[in-house]
Scaffold this motif. Structure first.
Motif, mmCIF file in Angstrom:
data_model
loop_
_atom_site.group_PDB
_atom_site.id
_atom_site.type_symbol
_atom_site.label_atom_id
_atom_site.label_comp_id
_atom_site.label_asym_id
_atom_site.label_seq_id
_atom_site.Cartn_x
_atom_site.Cartn_y
_atom_site.Cartn_z
ATOM 1 N N ARG A 182 0.857 -1.191 0.000
ATOM 2 C CA ARG A 182 0.000 0.000 0.000
ATOM 3 C C ARG A 182 0.890 1.237 0.000
ATOM 4 N NH1 ARG A 182 -2.818 -3.759 -0.389
ATOM 5 N NH2 ARG A 182 -4.516 -4.521 0.930
ATOM 6 N N VAL A 183 0.553 2.233 -0.801
ATOM 7 C CA VAL A 183 1.319 3.473 -0.831
ATOM 8 C C VAL A 183 0.612 4.538 0.000
ATOM 9 C CG1 VAL A 183 2.251 5.329 -2.281
ATOM 10 C CG2 VAL A 183 2.289 2.967 -3.108
ATOM 11 N N VAL A 184 1.346 5.071 0.991
ATOM 12 C CA VAL A 184 0.876 6.225 1.765
ATOM 13 C C VAL A 184 1.965 7.290 1.630
ATOM 14 C CG1 VAL A 184 0.202 7.134 4.010
ATOM 15 C CG2 VAL A 184 -0.391 4.775 3.393
ATOM 16 N N PRO A 185 1.748 8.308 0.806
ATOM 17 C CA PRO A 185 2.801 9.302 0.545
ATOM 18 C C PRO A 185 3.239 10.041 1.804
ATOM 19 C CG PRO A 185 1.057 9.464 -1.095
ATOM 20 C CD PRO A 185 0.545 8.558 -0.008
ATOM 21 N N ASN A 186 4.511 10.402 1.834
ATOM 22 C CA ASN A 186 5.060 11.163 2.958
ATOM 23 C C ASN A 186 4.385 12.522 3.094
ATOM 24 O OD1 ASN A 186 6.832 9.157 3.627
ATOM 25 N ND2 ASN A 186 8.662 10.182 2.858
ATOM 26 N N GLY A 187 4.298 12.973 4.328
ATOM 27 C CA GLY A 187 3.776 14.306 4.597
ATOM 28 C C GLY A 187 4.554 14.942 5.732
ATOM 29 N N ILE A 188 4.391 16.233 5.908
ATOM 30 C CA ILE A 188 5.104 16.962 6.961
ATOM 31 C C ILE A 188 4.135 17.886 7.688
ATOM 32 C CG2 ILE A 188 7.297 16.912 5.708
ATOM 33 C CD1 ILE A 188 6.782 19.880 4.971
ATOM 34 N N ASN A 189 4.578 18.375 8.829
ATOM 35 C CA ASN A 189 3.797 19.324 9.616
ATOM 36 C C ASN A 189 3.928 20.711 8.981
ATOM 37 O OD1 ASN A 189 2.741 21.112 11.500
ATOM 38 N ND2 ASN A 189 3.556 20.001 13.256
ATOM 39 N N LEU A 190 2.907 21.131 8.283
ATOM 40 C CA LEU A 190 2.973 22.393 7.546
ATOM 41 C C LEU A 190 2.974 23.611 8.470
ATOM 42 C CD1 LEU A 190 0.564 21.543 4.596
ATOM 43 C CD2 LEU A 190 3.061 21.614 4.550
ATOM 44 N N ALA A 191 2.535 23.434 9.711
ATOM 45 C CA ALA A 191 2.605 24.552 10.653
ATOM 46 C C ALA A 191 4.044 24.812 11.072
ATOM 47 C CB ALA A 191 1.746 24.255 11.880
ATOM 48 N N ARG A 192 4.865 23.758 11.083
ATOM 49 C CA ARG A 192 6.276 23.918 11.428
ATOM 50 C C ARG A 192 7.098 24.335 10.217
ATOM 51 N NH1 ARG A 192 10.603 19.098 12.944
ATOM 52 N NH2 ARG A 192 12.428 20.478 13.124
ATOM 53 N N PHE A 193 6.882 23.673 9.099
ATOM 54 C CA PHE A 193 7.675 23.940 7.896
ATOM 55 C C PHE A 193 6.910 24.909 7.000
ATOM 56 C CE2 PHE A 193 9.248 19.856 9.438
ATOM 57 C CZ PHE A 193 10.609 20.091 9.437
ATOM 58 N N ARG A 194 7.251 26.167 7.127
ATOM 59 C CA ARG A 194 6.573 27.229 6.380
ATOM 60 C C ARG A 194 7.568 28.348 6.118
ATOM 61 N NH1 ARG A 194 2.682 29.651 11.201
ATOM 62 N NH2 ARG A 194 4.372 30.091 12.690
ATOM 63 N N PRO A 195 7.309 29.172 5.125
ATOM 64 C CA PRO A 195 8.247 30.270 4.823
ATOM 65 C C PRO A 195 8.283 31.292 5.951
ATOM 66 C CG PRO A 195 6.751 29.837 2.974
ATOM 67 C CD PRO A 195 6.204 29.089 4.155
ATOM 68 N N ALA A 196 9.421 31.932 6.088
ATOM 69 C CA ALA A 196 9.556 33.043 7.031
ATOM 70 C C ALA A 196 9.265 34.348 6.303
ATOM 71 C CB ALA A 196 10.972 33.064 7.610
ATOM 72 N N SER A 197 8.783 35.327 7.034
ATOM 73 C CA SER A 197 8.566 36.647 6.441
ATOM 74 C C SER A 197 9.916 37.237 6.031
ATOM 75 C CB SER A 197 7.888 37.566 7.454
ATOM 76 O OG SER A 197 8.772 37.830 8.545
ATOM 77 N N GLY A 198 9.872 38.258 5.201
ATOM 78 C CA GLY A 198 11.110 38.873 4.737
ATOM 79 C C GLY A 198 11.992 39.358 5.871
ATOM 80 N N ALA A 199 11.387 40.018 6.857
ATOM 81 C CA ALA A 199 12.163 40.553 7.977
ATOM 82 C C ALA A 199 12.738 39.428 8.827
ATOM 83 C CB ALA A 199 11.278 41.468 8.823
ATOM 84 N N ARG A 200 11.934 38.393 9.072
ATOM 85 C CA ARG A 200 12.424 37.281 9.898
ATOM 86 C C ARG A 200 13.525 36.524 9.166
ATOM 87 N NH1 ARG A 200 12.208 34.153 14.068
ATOM 88 N NH2 ARG A 200 11.923 31.889 13.991
ATOM 89 N N ARG A 201 13.376 36.372 7.868
ATOM 90 C CA ARG A 201 14.393 35.687 7.070
ATOM 91 C C ARG A 201 15.736 36.416 7.183
ATOM 92 N NH1 ARG A 201 15.065 32.489 2.180
ATOM 93 N NH2 ARG A 201 16.314 33.605 0.630
#
Length: 401
Positions: A182-201
């Motif tokens: 059975r295939v269950v595709p990988n997933g991640i916690n999107l609340a943790r892995f998200r872009p940073a704002s320009g200033a935070r970056r």
């Protein structure tokens, strides 16, 4: 009937050490346990393991700590790779302990195929077993493929979860019965892995001593032939020569100056330009990869074989970096429309990093649109369905707890 406290599920780990499979499986276990429909526990064969020139202890591992924080019971058989145990045999005490844990469960999960050597012993009780596979190279797994096939032939396996299409195809070609896969595709916690704002970056770059306007390429992998780190280093040499403000970050087990093999790779690749090495950062194991990815323009993978659905590509992309990968496993489908696939020539890889960084803003919309398909919520629901089906179809006949 399932007890009032829910379906009980035991996961077998070889050990706790840095790697995408352990991170992903632990996310699944914690998520299912906290959802309340299932009660999960973990039994690790080893309490410490030496991997990538580093002794990694279970109690120090972030995955262990995350499981404990989620209320998951985690124990071990107490083995250490430092003690020189024969990996193919178990003591009566170890078998008795494993049996007690399995008898208290309705379903058993095996994180990858290696723990199945324990499942295949006569002392292991009859339970529906689900093997969870995370690579696409069964031929490189030593005796573990044989353990998987023996478990299937003996009727031990109720199902096999593959994290990628390439995993399913490779194991089916290796002789694993297709009806189990059975295939269950990988997933991640999107609340943790998200872009940073320009200033935070910019602030994060400053905190890491990186320039605000230079191109940053991040490589997150353990030091292993599968990951092809020597190719990454050669590509970094080409990239840094062409990009005076560029930087390359190497993260993961064995990615530090304490690893003599990596030091030798760097010395060889940069022999003619030692001045460039200052912009190649050997950062070792990081527990804040979401921040490292957020300051990156490119997330790179140069693996030669074995990959299935690399988490680094997904995590990096969801933090705003452009994924650039060699054509291994399901990598090409993962980066479709949001990244690039290269061959194995270091000059081509370096040139693609430069192009990817230049098109980062252009690809932002596609990355945003892709976020739902990489959610760990879908992944956890997929595992829940496989576990419940395994118990319904086979476990109710054999389990009395």
């Amino acid at each position: 009937m399932i007890q009032r406290n829910g379906l009980r599920v035991l996961s077998l780990y070889e050990g706790f050490f840095s790697g995408g499979a352990r991170a992903l499986h632990s996310t699944v276990v914690a998520g299912l346990h906290q959802a309340g429909r299932q009660q999960h526990s973990v039994l690790s064969i080893h309490h410490e393991m030496r991997r990538e020139a580093t002794l990694q202890r279970m109690v120090d591992d972030p995955r262990y700590r995350a499981l404990r924080a989620a209320g998951v019971r985690v124990t071990s058989l107490g083995r250490s790779t430092e003690a020189g145990h024969d990996p193919r045999t178990f003591t009566e005490t170890e078998l008795a302990a494993a049996s007690r844990h399995a008898l208290s469960a309705h379903v058993v999960l095996s994180l990858k195929e290696q723990p199945l050597r324990l499942v295949n012993t006569d002392a292991f009780p009859a339970r529906p077993v689900i093997a969870c596979l995370h690579r696409s190279d069964p031929e490189h797994q030593g005796q573990a493929l044989g353990d998987l096939l023996r478990a299937a032939d003996a009727g031990r396996l109720a199902s096999i979860v593959c994290c990628a299409e390439s995993t399913r195809d490779a194991y089916r070609a290796a002789g694993v019965p297709g009806h189990l896969l059975r295939v269950v595709p990988n997933g991640i916690n999107l609340a943790r892995f998200r872009p940073a704002s320009g200033a935070r970056r910019l602030a994060l770059r400053g905190a890491m001593d990186l320039p605000s306007n230079g191109t940053v390429v991040t490589y997150a992998a353990r030091y292993d032939a599968m990951k092809n780190p020597a190719l990454l280093v050669r590509a970094a040499r080409q990239f840094l020569a062409h990009e005076p403000a560029g930087h390359v970050l190497m993260c993961g087990a064995g990615m530090s100056s304490a690893n003599p093999d990596l030091v030798a790779d760097v010395a060889t690749a940069f022999a003619d330009r030692p001045d460039l090495v200052a912009r190649l950062h050997l950062m070792g194991v990081r527990h804040d990869m979401e921040l490292v990815y957020a300051i990156s323009d490119v997330v790179a993978l140069t693996s030669a074989f074995g990959e299935a659905a690399p988490l680094c590509l997904i995590e990096g992309a969801m933090c705003g970096a452009v994924p650039v990968t060699t054509p291994v496993g399901d990598s090409a489908s993962i980066v479709e429309r949001i990244g690039f696939v290269t061959g194995y020539d270091p000059s081509e890889i370096a040139a693609t990093w430069i192009e990817a960084a230049a098109r980062r803003a252009e690809l932002e919309g596609a990355r945003t649109a892709a976020r739902p398909r990489f959610s760990h919520v879908r992944m956890i629901a997929g595992y829940a369905s496989v576990i419940e089906r395994a118990y319904r179809d086979t476990g109710m006949r054999m389990v009395r707890v």
